[in-house]
Design a protein around this motif. Sequence first.
Motif, PDB file in Angstrom:
ATOM      1  N   PRO A  41       0.818  -1.204   0.000  1.00  0.00           N
ATOM      2  CA  PRO A  41       0.000   0.000   0.000  1.00  0.00           C
ATOM      3  C   PRO A  41       0.856   1.260   0.000  1.00  0.00           C
ATOM      4  N   ASP A  42       0.218   2.399  -0.251  1.00  0.00           N
ATOM      5  CA  ASP A  42       0.899   3.680  -0.161  1.00  0.00           C
ATOM      6  C   ASP A  42       1.503   3.829   1.234  1.00  0.00           C
ATOM      7  N   PRO A  43       2.711   4.408   1.358  1.00  0.00           N
ATOM      8  CA  PRO A  43       3.352   4.536   2.682  1.00  0.00           C
ATOM      9  C   PRO A  43       2.507   5.292   3.705  1.00  0.00           C
ATOM     10  N   SER A  44       1.573   6.120   3.234  1.00  0.00           N
ATOM     11  CA  SER A  44       0.763   6.903   4.165  1.00  0.00           C
ATOM     12  C   SER A  44      -0.401   6.099   4.747  1.00  0.00           C
ATOM     13  N   CYS A  45      -0.651   4.896   4.224  1.00  0.00           N
ATOM     14  CA  CYS A  45      -1.842   4.137   4.599  1.00  0.00           C
ATOM     15  C   CYS A  45      -1.840   3.799   6.088  1.00  0.00           C
ATOM     16  N   ARG A  46      -2.927   4.160   6.761  1.00  0.00           N
ATOM     17  CA  ARG A  46      -3.068   3.840   8.177  1.00  0.00           C
ATOM     18  C   ARG A  46      -4.364   3.084   8.452  1.00  0.00           C
ATOM     19  N   LEU A  47      -4.764   2.289   7.473  1.00  0.00           N
ATOM     20  CA  LEU A  47      -5.877   1.379   7.664  1.00  0.00           C
ATOM     21  C   LEU A  47      -5.569   0.451   8.833  1.00  0.00           C
ATOM     22  N   ARG A  48      -6.562   0.197   9.677  1.00  0.00           N
ATOM     23  CA  ARG A  48      -6.336  -0.690  10.825  1.00  0.00           C
ATOM     24  C   ARG A  48      -5.912  -2.072  10.355  1.00  0.00           C
ATOM     25  N   HIS A  49      -4.906  -2.625  10.999  1.00  0.00           N
ATOM     26  CA  HIS A  49      -4.458  -3.961  10.657  1.00  0.00           C
ATOM     27  C   HIS A  49      -5.533  -4.968  11.063  1.00  0.00           C
ATOM     28  N   GLY A  50      -5.843  -5.857  10.133  1.00  0.00           N
ATOM     29  CA  GLY A  50      -6.863  -6.854  10.425  1.00  0.00           C
ATOM     30  C   GLY A  50      -7.311  -7.580   9.183  1.00  0.00           C
ATOM     31  N   ILE A  51      -8.420  -8.293   9.331  1.00  0.00           N
ATOM     32  CA  ILE A  51      -8.971  -9.117   8.267  1.00  0.00           C
ATOM     33  C   ILE A  51     -10.271  -8.479   7.791  1.00  0.00           C
ATOM     34  N   TYR A  52     -10.445  -8.409   6.460  1.00  0.00           N
ATOM     35  CA  TYR A  52     -11.574  -7.714   5.862  1.00  0.00           C
ATOM     36  C   TYR A  52     -12.244  -8.564   4.790  1.00  0.00           C
ATOM     37  N   ALA A  53     -13.546  -8.373   4.644  1.00  0.00           N
ATOM     38  CA  ALA A  53     -14.254  -8.868   3.467  1.00  0.00           C
ATOM     39  C   ALA A  53     -14.008  -7.861   2.349  1.00  0.00           C
ATOM     40  N   VAL A  54     -13.618  -8.346   1.177  1.00  0.00           N
ATOM     41  CA  VAL A  54     -13.225  -7.438   0.095  1.00  0.00           C
ATOM     42  C   VAL A  54     -13.816  -7.889  -1.232  1.00  0.00           C
ATOM     43  N   ARG A  55     -13.760  -6.973  -2.183  1.00  0.00           N
ATOM     44  CA  ARG A  55     -13.949  -7.309  -3.590  1.00  0.00           C
ATOM     45  C   ARG A  55     -12.702  -6.857  -4.318  1.00  0.00           C
ATOM     46  N   VAL A  56     -12.268  -7.661  -5.289  1.00  0.00           N
ATOM     47  CA  VAL A  56     -11.020  -7.385  -6.000  1.00  0.00           C
ATOM     48  C   VAL A  56     -11.322  -7.233  -7.483  1.00  0.00           C
ATOM     49  N   VAL A  57     -10.976  -6.071  -8.018  1.00  0.00           N
ATOM     50  CA  VAL A  57     -11.209  -5.779  -9.424  1.00  0.00           C
ATOM     51  C   VAL A  57      -9.959  -6.157 -10.211  1.00  0.00           C
ATOM     52  N   VAL A  58     -10.133  -7.072 -11.149  1.00  0.00           N
ATOM     53  CA  VAL A  58      -9.051  -7.541 -12.010  1.00  0.00           C
ATOM     54  C   VAL A  58      -9.496  -7.313 -13.447  1.00  0.00           C
ATOM     55  N   GLY A  59      -8.953  -6.284 -14.085  1.00  0.00           N
ATOM     56  CA  GLY A  59      -9.402  -5.956 -15.428  1.00  0.00           C
ATOM     57  C   GLY A  59     -10.862  -5.553 -15.409  1.00  0.00           C
ATOM     58  N   THR A  60     -11.685  -6.284 -16.159  1.00  0.00           N
ATOM     59  CA  THR A  60     -13.111  -5.989 -16.221  1.00  0.00           C
ATOM     60  C   THR A  60     -13.933  -6.886 -15.301  1.00  0.00           C
ATOM     61  N   LYS A  61     -13.268  -7.741 -14.541  1.00  0.00           N
ATOM     62  CA  LYS A  61     -13.973  -8.675 -13.663  1.00  0.00           C
ATOM     63  C   LYS A  61     -13.754  -8.316 -12.194  1.00  0.00           C
ATOM     64  N   THR A  62     -14.740  -8.658 -11.368  1.00  0.00           N
ATOM     65  CA  THR A  62     -14.660  -8.407  -9.935  1.00  0.00           C
ATOM     66  C   THR A  62     -14.905  -9.708  -9.189  1.00  0.00           C
ATOM     67  N   TYR A  63     -14.042 -10.005  -8.234  1.00  0.00           N
ATOM     68  CA  TYR A  63     -14.128 -11.240  -7.462  1.00  0.00           C
ATOM     69  C   TYR A  63     -14.346 -10.917  -5.991  1.00  0.00           C
ATOM     70  N   ASP A  64     -15.194 -11.701  -5.324  1.00  0.00           N
ATOM     71  CA  ASP A  64     -15.298 -11.621  -3.873  1.00  0.00           C
ATOM     72  C   ASP A  64     -14.060 -12.242  -3.256  1.00  0.00           C
ATOM     73  N   GLY A  65     -13.750 -11.789  -2.032  1.00  0.00           N
ATOM     74  CA  GLY A  65     -12.576 -12.350  -1.379  1.00  0.00           C
ATOM     75  C   GLY A  65     -12.469 -11.942   0.069  1.00  0.00           C
ATOM     76  N   VAL A  66     -11.396 -12.367   0.682  1.00  0.00           N
ATOM     77  CA  VAL A  66     -11.066 -12.007   2.052  1.00  0.00           C
ATOM     78  C   VAL A  66      -9.614 -11.555   2.052  1.00  0.00           C
ATOM     79  N   ALA A  67      -9.310 -10.509   2.818  1.00  0.00           N
ATOM     80  CA  ALA A  67      -7.960  -9.951   2.778  1.00  0.00           C
ATOM     81  C   ALA A  67      -7.426  -9.702   4.168  1.00  0.00           C
ATOM     82  N   SER A  68      -6.116  -9.822   4.272  1.00  0.00           N
ATOM     83  CA  SER A  68      -5.398  -9.464   5.493  1.00  0.00           C
ATOM     84  C   SER A  68      -4.548  -8.239   5.208  1.00  0.00           C
TER      85      SER A  68
END
Length: 346
Positions: free
Chosen positions: A248-275
């Motif tokens: 991430p950008d060096p300024s990022c101060r998002l809380r460390h943890g586990i999140y439900a996410v969506r990931v955009v890859v080109g024209t497609k979007t996938y559900d996922g989980v991220a740390s």
Amino acid sequence: MQFSAESGALPAPAWRLTIWVPLAEPSASEKFIVAVDRAVPPPGLAGAVVAIGNFDGVHRGHLAVIKRAVALAQELKCPSAVLTFEPHPTDFFKGPNTIFRLTPRDAKARALEQLGIEGMIVATFDKVLATLPAEAFTVEILVRCLKVRAVVAGYDFHFGAGRSGSPAILKEAGKRHGFAVEIVERVLADTAGVNEAASSTAARAALQAGDAERAMRLLGHPFAILGKVIHGQELGRTLGFPTVNLLPDPSCRLRHGIYAVRVVVGTKTYDGVASYGRRPTFDNGRALLEAFLFDFSGDLYGETVEVLFIGWIRAEAKYDSLAALIAQMLRDETRAKEILRAPSAN
């Protein structure tokens, strides 16, 4: 920007221009223009309707300003552009990465392109610009450099040394110098009936607390981290959870943890989980974003992806065994799917 510190005047044109479609291949029919340090009107953006501001996060209030600029440009049959500043003024005054950037430059350009703006003009925020009086800012930048047709700004926009320029002063300057000025009023966030303005500051606070849902209501869209997939230690793959890894950008101060996410890859979007964090079970290293995409297989190394943060699951934790970690990761996957199925996530 380079000005004469004594007179506030611009030197002879000597700025750079980049024609660039952020993180994508240029379209044959349309190009998004990013002009850096312009001293003459950027080709394609001369005489534009210009929306001015930092636009960090491109939240609901920013969206209202941008939409009005695009609509006014269509009415006047001229280009539309955003004038923004790098580094962020807070970082200039207080040091690099002081402020948690919701949309670093590339992410901001991507968001603006998707909103129909034709270009982004990036003014270098330095000592000279910081001390430039409001009237000199109007004359040298808006009139002489950009030859603006009109300016659109938010109700709380201030400019010039010491933030001395206000919306009222900008309107008066527009009358004297021959360009239209429109000021967009306060826009409320979608925060359950609370009379709260859409705000980058409030969104940053929510994300630092891990409250991705509240940040989404404040911004009007999910917070996202955009970047190229890098090689990691492939720990997830050995555990049965292959991940895409982003720095991430060096300024990022998002809380460390586990999140439900969506990931955009080109024209497609996938559900996922991220740390997002330092992997305390393994090395407690530098902060890294690791996203596991459901229903995806393939190699994304070197590809640009966008990770959208939909919901908080839990804080980062250290586990005594790999078996315990894998069991927790399976629970995280289940919880992420529950969050992503909820109406509020769509």
